[in-house]
Design an enzyme around this catalytic site. Structure first.
Site, PDB file in Angstrom:
ATOM      1  CB  SER A 169      -0.918   0.050   1.225  1.00 54.24           C
ATOM      2  OG  SER A 169      -1.466  -1.192   1.488  1.00 54.24           O
TER       3      SER A 169
ATOM      4  CE  LYS B 208      -3.526  -6.303  -3.332  1.00 55.64           C
ATOM      5  NZ  LYS B 208      -2.552  -5.611  -4.205  1.00 55.64           N
TER       6      LYS B 208
HETATM    7  N1  LIG Z   1      -2.647 -12.785  -9.236  1.00 59.61           N
HETATM    8  C1  LIG Z   1      -3.820 -12.521  -8.714  1.00 59.61           C
HETATM    9  O1  LIG Z   1      -4.676 -13.415  -8.571  1.00 59.61           O
HETATM   10  C2  LIG Z   1      -4.158 -11.106  -8.313  1.00 59.61           C
HETATM   11  C3  LIG Z   1      -5.498 -10.749  -8.111  1.00 59.61           C
HETATM   12  C4  LIG Z   1      -5.801  -9.435  -7.760  1.00 59.61           C
HETATM   13  C5  LIG Z   1      -4.777  -8.505  -7.626  1.00 59.61           C
HETATM   14  N2  LIG Z   1      -3.473  -8.895  -7.820  1.00 59.61           N
HETATM   15  C6  LIG Z   1      -2.423  -7.874  -7.647  1.00 59.61           C
HETATM   16  O2  LIG Z   1      -1.714  -7.718  -8.851  1.00 59.61           O
HETATM   17  C7  LIG Z   1      -0.453  -7.119  -8.540  1.00 59.61           C
HETATM   18  C8  LIG Z   1       0.633  -7.870  -9.299  1.00 59.61           C
HETATM   19  O3  LIG Z   1       0.742  -9.161  -8.763  1.00 59.61           O
HETATM   20  P1  LIG Z   1       0.730 -10.477  -9.640  1.00 59.61           P
HETATM   21  O4  LIG Z   1      -0.282 -11.380  -9.046  1.00 59.61           O
HETATM   22  O5  LIG Z   1       0.633 -10.137 -11.066  1.00 59.61           O
HETATM   23  O6  LIG Z   1       2.112 -11.161  -9.276  1.00 59.61           O
HETATM   24  P2  LIG Z   1       3.605 -10.893  -9.756  1.00 59.61           P
HETATM   25  O7  LIG Z   1       4.427 -11.849  -8.967  1.00 59.61           O
HETATM   26  O8  LIG Z   1       3.725 -10.915 -11.218  1.00 59.61           O
HETATM   27  O9  LIG Z   1       3.866  -9.391  -9.296  1.00 59.61           O
HETATM   28  C9  LIG Z   1       4.246  -8.987  -8.015  1.00 59.61           C
HETATM   29  C10 LIG Z   1       5.542  -8.231  -8.194  1.00 59.61           C
HETATM   30  O10 LIG Z   1       5.857  -7.509  -7.009  1.00 59.61           O
HETATM   31  C11 LIG Z   1       7.263  -7.443  -6.964  1.00 59.61           C
HETATM   32  N3  LIG Z   1       7.672  -6.981  -5.642  1.00 59.61           N
HETATM   33  C12 LIG Z   1       7.483  -7.578  -4.438  1.00 59.61           C
HETATM   34  N4  LIG Z   1       8.005  -6.808  -3.471  1.00 59.61           N
HETATM   35  C13 LIG Z   1       8.531  -5.702  -4.065  1.00 59.61           C
HETATM   36  C14 LIG Z   1       9.219  -4.550  -3.601  1.00 59.61           C
HETATM   37  N5  LIG Z   1       9.473  -4.372  -2.295  1.00 59.61           N
HETATM   38  N6  LIG Z   1       9.608  -3.627  -4.498  1.00 59.61           N
HETATM   39  C15 LIG Z   1       9.378  -3.789  -5.812  1.00 59.61           C
HETATM   40  N7  LIG Z   1       8.730  -4.863  -6.310  1.00 59.61           N
HETATM   41  C16 LIG Z   1       8.317  -5.811  -5.446  1.00 59.61           C
HETATM   42  C17 LIG Z   1       7.670  -8.870  -7.295  1.00 59.61           C
HETATM   43  O11 LIG Z   1       9.024  -8.963  -7.644  1.00 59.61           O
HETATM   44  C18 LIG Z   1       6.734  -9.152  -8.454  1.00 59.61           C
HETATM   45  O12 LIG Z   1       7.345  -8.779  -9.672  1.00 59.61           O
HETATM   46  C19 LIG Z   1      -0.313  -7.176  -7.019  1.00 59.61           C
HETATM   47  O13 LIG Z   1      -0.674  -5.935  -6.465  1.00 59.61           O
HETATM   48  C20 LIG Z   1      -1.346  -8.215  -6.643  1.00 59.61           C
HETATM   49  O14 LIG Z   1      -1.810  -8.087  -5.318  1.00 59.61           O
HETATM   50  C21 LIG Z   1      -3.146 -10.160  -8.177  1.00 59.61           C
END
Ligand SMILES: NC(=O)c1ccc[n+]([C@@H]2O[C@H](COP(=O)([O-])OP(=O)(O)OC[C@H]3O[C@@H](n4cnc5c(N)ncnc54)[C@H](O)[C@@H]3O)[C@@H](O)[C@H]2O)c1
Length: 396
Positions: A241, A286
């Site tokens: 966040s 979130k």
């Molecule tokens: N995959 C799902 O089902 C889903 C559903 C709803 C929302 N989301 C949200 O989508 C967004 C992307 O996630 P995703 O699911 O595509 O997974 P993802 O693993 O592709 O992306 C998450 C990214 O965050 C990076 N990260 C973690 N800590 C970090 C930091 N301190 N500084 C910089 N980068 C950092 C990771 O290296 C990774 O690349 C997130 O906010 C996640 O909560 C995902």
């Protein structure tokens, strides 16, 4: 009868007195169409061959006037190569725009899909990658491991102009503790705090137009909230966040204002509904992200004319989601219970993001936009075994 339904687009309505069917005929050529391709069931925002020469509503036997002309147009596309467009349609055109996407470390997440949609719309792509993932991401990119996923709708490969190491948990070098400085996964990288990355982007490119926050981290995500430590809870909020607040604080001043100065983050319905298993303070993170979206939209809108929205996305098998441990079950649950019974594709989120980051959405800010096949709207799990063979309408 002729009607103008979009800027300069002329449509001829021919009404048959016998069948009461209505056929629509495009005069003055054709229209570019956005949305689902009925032949492949895939989604596209690109005009490609989507030109109409003749359009009929699908089922209007009992209606005398069509109600949703655009829907008819979208469904019955003639893809005749002879059809020549004379009007530009309504494109998502991001040519000349520069996007910074924080949170890409492989080809499986939402960040990658958003990057592809933005690139397909013409935007230049800069990426911020978490420092510990930087080496593997850059190596894989350069060795061609992602090439199959780099293909854009026109057949070209997405180009990433520059990848910056980033750790969004740290705002400036003074924040970085000794153990991180000494960590071998950070060795060899510099200027990766949020403030430093923004300064590097400013030095390299001057300005950006689009900012995407696609990152989250909750070290105790598999623990129920009742068992989450203070440290774990605050870490989830810091990474998932406050990182958005920090990115905006440092990047918004270098964003070009106006219709294309826009940012999005990715949220999850666990912010407002109980999703058992989405623990460790991630649901709280979130909720904070969504609340901040509204406040930041006001502040950044007034001060910088920049728009702030968040996409509440359905489940995707990303690396982060796999760490939670039950993403396959979430996908199955969504297919069984959502209004749209299909698996959510990452590019559906990518295309929605491209729209929200384009001038086409110039009046949308402070919004949580659901891209989840409609699951958020359900108030009941229609596949619950308690219903058994009772008369619960599961579909039509
Ligand atoms: N995959 C799902 O089902 C889903 C559903 C709803 C929302 N989301 C949200 O989508 C967004 C992307 O996630 P995703 O699911 O595509 O997974 P993802 O693993 O592709 O992306 C998450 C990214 O965050 C990076 N990260 C973690 N800590 C970090 C930091 N301190 N500084 C910089 N980068 C950092 C990771 O290296 C990774 O690349 C997130 O906010 C996640 O909560 C995902």
């Amino acid at each position: 009868m002729e009607q103008t339904i979009a800027s300069g687009l002329q449509m001829k309505v021919v009404k048959s007195s016998v069948s009461r069917n209505i056929s629509w005929k495009m005069t003055n050529s054709s229209a570019a169409v956005f949305g689902a391709n009925p032949k492949t069931n895939s989604y596209s925002m690109f005009p490609r061959a989507s030109y109409i020469s003749s359009v009929k509503p699908l089922s209007c036997n009992n209606t005398s006037t069509p109600s949703k002309s655009n829907e008819f147009i979208t469904r019955e596309m003639s893809q005749s190569p002879e059809s020549k467009p004379t009007l530009p349609g309504l494109p998502i055109d991001l040519r000349g725009k520069r996007a910074f996407i924080a949170g890409i470390a492989d080809e499986n997440g939402y960040g990658w899909a958003i990057a592809k949609s933005l690139a397909a719309a013409g935007a230049e792509i800069l990426v911020g990658t978490w420092v510990p993932a930087m080496n593997i991401f850059e190596t894989s990119l350069h060795r061609g491991k992602f090439d199959a996923s780099r293909i854009l709708p026109d057949g070209s490969l997405i180009e990433i102009t520059k990848v910056y190491p980033l750790d969004a948990v740290f705002d400036n070098p003074e924040d970085v503790p000794e153990d991180i400085k000494a960590n071998r996964r950070y060795a060899g990288y510099s200027n990766w705090t949020v403030q430093e990355v923004a300064e590097c982007v400013k030095k390299d490119f001057g300005t950006i137009d689009i900012l995407v926050h696609s990152l989250a981290n909750g070290p105790e995500v598999t623990k129920p909230l009742l068992e989450t430590s203070r440290k774990g809870y605050l870490a989830a909020l810091s990474a998932s966040s406050y990182s958005y607040v920090s990115l905006l604080k440092h990047f918004v001043p270098i964003m070009n204002p106006g219709k294309c100065g826009a940012t999005i983050s990715l949220t999850h319905n666990a912010s407002e509904r109980i999703i058992p298993g989405y623990g460790g303070g991630m649901s709280s993170a979130k909720a904070a992200l969504e609340s901040d979206t509204r406040v930041l939209a006001f502040e950044a809108g007034r001060r910088y004319k920049v728009r702030i929205n968040t996409i509440s996305a359905g489940p995707l098998r990303s690396r982060a989601a796999k760490a939670i441990g039950f993403v396959d079950t979430m996908i199955e649950y969504s297919i069984n219970n959502a209004p749209l019974q299909k698996e959510l594709a990452a590019d559906e989120v990518g295309n929605a993001a491209a729209f929200l980051l384009s001038p086409l959405s110039s009046a949308i800010t402070g919004s949580v936009v659901y891209v989840d096949n409609g699951l958020n709207a359900m108030g009941m799990a229609v596949d619950s075994p308690v219903f058994g063979d009772n008369n619960i309408p599961k579909d039509n």
